[in-house]
Design a protein around this motif. Sequence first.
Motif, PDB file in Angstrom:
ATOM      1  N   GLU B  98     -33.460  -2.894 -61.830  1.00  0.00           N
ATOM      2  CA  GLU B  98     -34.581  -3.841 -62.410  1.00  0.00           C
ATOM      3  C   GLU B  98     -35.400  -4.226 -61.216  1.00  0.00           C
ATOM      4  O   GLU B  98     -36.759  -4.328 -61.308  1.00  0.00           O
ATOM      5  CB  GLU B  98     -34.244  -4.810 -63.336  1.00  0.00           C
ATOM      6  N   ILE B  99     -34.728  -4.654 -60.174  1.00  0.00           N
ATOM      7  CA  ILE B  99     -35.500  -5.297 -59.054  1.00  0.00           C
ATOM      8  C   ILE B  99     -36.480  -3.859 -58.484  1.00  0.00           C
ATOM      9  O   ILE B  99     -37.706  -4.322 -57.992  1.00  0.00           O
ATOM     10  CB  ILE B  99     -34.486  -5.714 -57.920  1.00  0.00           C
ATOM     11  N   ALA B 100     -35.688  -2.784 -58.304  1.00  0.00           N
ATOM     12  CA  ALA B 100     -36.616  -1.811 -57.835  1.00  0.00           C
ATOM     13  C   ALA B 100     -37.800  -1.438 -58.734  1.00  0.00           C
ATOM     14  O   ALA B 100     -38.864  -1.281 -58.116  1.00  0.00           O
ATOM     15  CB  ALA B 100     -35.655  -0.571 -57.567  1.00  0.00           C
ATOM     16  N   TRP B 102     -39.466  -3.523 -60.625  1.00  0.00           N
ATOM     17  CA  TRP B 102     -40.260  -4.455 -60.726  1.00  0.00           C
ATOM     18  C   TRP B 102     -41.056  -4.318 -59.353  1.00  0.00           C
ATOM     19  O   TRP B 102     -42.594  -4.423 -59.374  1.00  0.00           O
ATOM     20  CB  TRP B 102     -39.672  -5.723 -60.738  1.00  0.00           C
ATOM     21  N   SER B 103     -40.599  -4.088 -58.107  1.00  0.00           N
ATOM     22  CA  SER B 103     -41.140  -4.045 -56.968  1.00  0.00           C
ATOM     23  C   SER B 103     -41.989  -2.624 -57.105  1.00  0.00           C
ATOM     24  O   SER B 103     -43.008  -2.581 -56.566  1.00  0.00           O
ATOM     25  CB  SER B 103     -40.218  -3.580 -55.846  1.00  0.00           C
ATOM     26  N   ARG B 105     -43.598  -1.841 -59.288  1.00  0.00           N
ATOM     27  CA  ARG B 105     -44.819  -2.082 -60.238  1.00  0.00           C
ATOM     28  C   ARG B 105     -45.836  -2.859 -59.509  1.00  0.00           C
ATOM     29  O   ARG B 105     -47.066  -2.720 -59.451  1.00  0.00           O
ATOM     30  CB  ARG B 105     -44.717  -2.917 -61.502  1.00  0.00           C
ATOM     31  N   TYR B 106     -45.351  -3.669 -58.444  1.00  0.00           N
ATOM     32  CA  TYR B 106     -45.914  -4.824 -58.079  1.00  0.00           C
ATOM     33  C   TYR B 106     -46.215  -4.417 -56.430  1.00  0.00           C
ATOM     34  O   TYR B 106     -47.098  -5.491 -55.785  1.00  0.00           O
ATOM     35  CB  TYR B 106     -45.498  -6.177 -58.319  1.00  0.00           C
ATOM     36  N   ASN B 107     -45.428  -3.656 -55.647  1.00  0.00           N
ATOM     37  CA  ASN B 107     -45.684  -3.767 -54.205  1.00  0.00           C
ATOM     38  C   ASN B 107     -46.883  -2.841 -53.953  1.00  0.00           C
ATOM     39  O   ASN B 107     -46.905  -1.834 -54.202  1.00  0.00           O
ATOM     40  CB  ASN B 107     -44.322  -3.051 -53.708  1.00  0.00           C
ATOM     41  N   PRO B 108     -47.869  -3.384 -53.242  1.00  0.00           N
ATOM     42  CA  PRO B 108     -49.084  -2.721 -53.288  1.00  0.00           C
ATOM     43  C   PRO B 108     -48.893  -1.753 -51.898  1.00  0.00           C
ATOM     44  O   PRO B 108     -49.948  -1.034 -51.815  1.00  0.00           O
ATOM     45  CB  PRO B 108     -50.074  -3.809 -52.658  1.00  0.00           C
ATOM     46  N   ASP B 109     -47.968  -1.748 -50.992  1.00  0.00           N
ATOM     47  CA  ASP B 109     -47.844  -1.114 -50.032  1.00  0.00           C
ATOM     48  C   ASP B 109     -47.666   0.303 -50.326  1.00  0.00           C
ATOM     49  O   ASP B 109     -46.664   0.720 -50.819  1.00  0.00           O
ATOM     50  CB  ASP B 109     -46.726  -1.510 -49.003  1.00  0.00           C
ATOM     51  N   PRO B 110     -48.374   1.252 -50.048  1.00  0.00           N
ATOM     52  CA  PRO B 110     -48.259   3.003 -50.508  1.00  0.00           C
ATOM     53  C   PRO B 110     -47.627   3.457 -49.238  1.00  0.00           C
ATOM     54  O   PRO B 110     -46.988   4.512 -49.843  1.00  0.00           O
ATOM     55  CB  PRO B 110     -49.707   3.355 -50.125  1.00  0.00           C
ATOM     56  N   ALA B 112     -44.394   2.497 -49.030  1.00  0.00           N
ATOM     57  CA  ALA B 112     -43.101   2.003 -49.465  1.00  0.00           C
ATOM     58  C   ALA B 112     -42.118   3.312 -49.694  1.00  0.00           C
ATOM     59  O   ALA B 112     -42.362   4.161 -50.296  1.00  0.00           O
ATOM     60  CB  ALA B 112     -42.938   1.187 -50.944  1.00  0.00           C
ATOM     61  N   MET B 113     -40.710   2.934 -49.260  1.00  0.00           N
ATOM     62  CA  MET B 113     -39.949   3.967 -49.380  1.00  0.00           C
ATOM     63  C   MET B 113     -39.554   3.896 -50.822  1.00  0.00           C
ATOM     64  O   MET B 113     -38.839   3.111 -51.347  1.00  0.00           O
ATOM     65  CB  MET B 113     -38.847   3.681 -48.316  1.00  0.00           C
ATOM     66  N   PHE B 116     -35.297   5.776 -54.024  1.00  0.00           N
ATOM     67  CA  PHE B 116     -34.534   5.209 -55.008  1.00  0.00           C
ATOM     68  C   PHE B 116     -35.296   5.146 -56.091  1.00  0.00           C
ATOM     69  O   PHE B 116     -34.829   5.315 -57.313  1.00  0.00           O
ATOM     70  CB  PHE B 116     -33.868   3.793 -54.549  1.00  0.00           C
TER      71      PHE B 116
END
Lengths: 137, 137
Positions: B98-100, B102-103, B105-110, B112-113, B116
């Motif tokens: 769930e944490i992943a 959520w991230s 959905r909201y992490n704007p960093d393209p 992002a690894m 997972f």
Amino acid sequence: MTQSRSKYDSGCPVAYALDIFGDRWSLLVIRDMAVKGARTYGELLAGWEGISTNILAQRLKQLEQAGIITKQKDPDSGRSSVYELTQKGRDLAPVLIEIALWSGRYNPDPDAMTGFLDKITADRAGTEARIRAGERL
Amino acid sequence: MTQSRSKYDSGCPVAYALDIFGDRWSLLVIRDMAVKGARTYGELLAGWEGISTNILAQRLKQLEQAGIITKQKDPDSGRSSVYELTQKGRDLAPVLIEIALWSGRYNPDPDAMTGFLDKITADRAGTEARIRAGERL
DNA sequence: TTGAATCACTTGCAAAATGCAAGCAATCAG
DNA sequence: CTGATTGCTTGCATTTTGCAAGTGATTCAA
């Protein structure tokens, strides 16, 4: 220039999230707002665990910067502000729910306060939807 | 005599969980073991974010005490130990997922690894079941 | 209208947690 | 025997946290 959000942000989605709420208090503040409906500084201070006032002020600023909450003046009262969860903040509902379910399975303490746990056990989808919509539980 | 687990434990299920992994590093260690399959001190030290060696040792002890991981001597090598997640630890899979999500959905960093994240997006139930069973992803 | 209470913080300082680097004992390979 | 590897521990500087007291802007009660 893809600046990293902090010295810890490795690009992993789990790390991105922990960068925002991976400390002792942030998730408890979010829980107080999502589950207990806390909206003012005073309500948050009076939470179950007793966060200290300077730490609360700091966390509220950080959560606001991270787009988890918003701060507005209370139109009915010049001295109080109203904090609210944004959609981004409310969308942490599944995280709170999974954490609570896990604790419910493994916390051996029979005195554990189970109000939230009871709600999600009885109607998980409904509780999640209600938090996501910003409604009272 | 229902002794509380720590000065923070209020009886709330969320607080119970944060008491165990509500810090900067514990969940990242659990992630390294659950997602990356890290099993030794060295593998954990070489993680993405660079935990310092004394903090890692301390967290491993705490997680072992909390029943999240176990420590055994490696039968094939006298100098290395093997850490493994217990069922209690593996059952944190939904929390990590769930944490992943959520991230994601909201992490704007393209950049992002997303290894997972890709896995749980493609087959959430299967990924969760595999972590819970202690299998490699 | 004035003085007390309330709310939302800030400040100062002690205590605890963290980060970094170095050290060290046990194994093991050559 | 020597030197590399593994899994830590130790010391110390820096950062974060906790606690208590204080501040300033309302609001309210008399």
